[in-house]
Motif scaffolding. Structure first.
Motif, PDB file in Angstrom:
ATOM      1  N   GLY A  46      36.298  63.128  24.585  1.00 37.46           N
ATOM      2  CA  GLY A  46      35.004  62.505  24.796  1.00 37.46           C
ATOM      3  C   GLY A  46      34.257  62.254  23.507  1.00 37.46           C
ATOM      4  O   GLY A  46      33.029  62.392  23.444  1.00 37.46           O
ATOM      5  N   SER A  48      33.924  59.711  19.754  1.00 34.59           N
ATOM      6  CA  SER A  48      34.115  58.325  19.339  1.00 34.59           C
ATOM      7  C   SER A  48      34.380  58.182  17.846  1.00 34.59           C
ATOM      8  O   SER A  48      34.415  57.077  17.326  1.00 34.59           O
ATOM      9  N   THR A  99      42.618  66.477  31.966  1.00 38.13           N
ATOM     10  CA  THR A  99      42.054  65.193  31.574  1.00 38.13           C
ATOM     11  C   THR A  99      40.668  65.054  32.182  1.00 38.13           C
ATOM     12  O   THR A  99      40.228  65.904  32.957  1.00 38.13           O
ATOM     13  N   ALA A 100      39.992  63.974  31.871  1.00 39.06           N
ATOM     14  CA  ALA A 100      38.643  63.737  32.367  1.00 39.06           C
ATOM     15  C   ALA A 100      38.610  63.693  33.899  1.00 39.06           C
ATOM     16  O   ALA A 100      37.612  64.067  34.502  1.00 39.06           O
ATOM     17  N   TYR A 121      40.769  60.714  21.423  1.00 35.87           N
ATOM     18  CA  TYR A 121      39.313  60.528  21.463  1.00 35.87           C
ATOM     19  C   TYR A 121      38.811  60.548  22.904  1.00 35.87           C
ATOM     20  O   TYR A 121      37.802  61.181  23.203  1.00 35.87           O
ATOM     21  N   ARG A 122      39.502  59.837  23.790  1.00 32.46           N
ATOM     22  CA  ARG A 122      39.094  59.819  25.200  1.00 32.46           C
ATOM     23  C   ARG A 122      39.186  61.209  25.808  1.00 32.46           C
ATOM     24  O   ARG A 122      38.301  61.623  26.557  1.00 32.46           O
ATOM     25  N   GLU A 123      40.256  61.929  25.511  1.00 31.92           N
ATOM     26  CA  GLU A 123      40.429  63.285  26.057  1.00 31.92           C
ATOM     27  C   GLU A 123      39.273  64.200  25.657  1.00 31.92           C
ATOM     28  O   GLU A 123      38.809  65.010  26.449  1.00 31.92           O
ATOM     29  N   SER A 138      43.369  57.086  19.820  1.00 36.14           N
ATOM     30  CA  SER A 138      42.444  56.571  20.837  1.00 36.14           C
ATOM     31  C   SER A 138      42.497  57.414  22.106  1.00 36.14           C
ATOM     32  O   SER A 138      41.465  57.732  22.695  1.00 36.14           O
ATOM     33  N   ARG A 139      43.688  57.787  22.511  1.00 33.42           N
ATOM     34  CA  ARG A 139      43.836  58.635  23.707  1.00 33.42           C
ATOM     35  C   ARG A 139      43.224  60.014  23.480  1.00 33.42           C
ATOM     36  O   ARG A 139      42.582  60.573  24.367  1.00 33.42           O
TER      37      ARG A 139
END
Length: 75
Positions: A42, A44, A63-64, A38-40, A35-36
């Motif tokens: 961007g 899904s 990071t974002a 995926y966020r890094e 999950s982390r």
């Protein structure tokens, strides 16, 4: 480092249970790391992550919010 390794194993085609066994961690821990990641990136989905890894061929260094990412830095 663990998040980077999870991302590498996803790119290699391993399933979450296979990654958990390989890295000697729980399935939930693998899912949290993923999950982390995926966020890094961007993304899904697993397929988007694999495509992103193929294009970038590296883990992002920031990071974002622009901070350095120690968790995803390649060793």
């Amino acid at each position: 480092a663990a998040q980077s390794r999870v991302a590498e194993l996803v790119a290699a085609g391993l399933s979450n249970p296979q990654i958990a066994r390989e890295l000697h961690m729980s399935l939930r821990t693998v899912e949290s790391h993923l999950s982390r990641v995926y966020r890094e990136y961007g993304v899904s989905s697993r397929s988007q992550l694999v495509a992103s890894l193929a294009v970038s061929d590296s883990v992002p260094s920031t990071t974002a919010n622009g901070q350095k990412s120690k968790a995803l830095a390649r060793s």
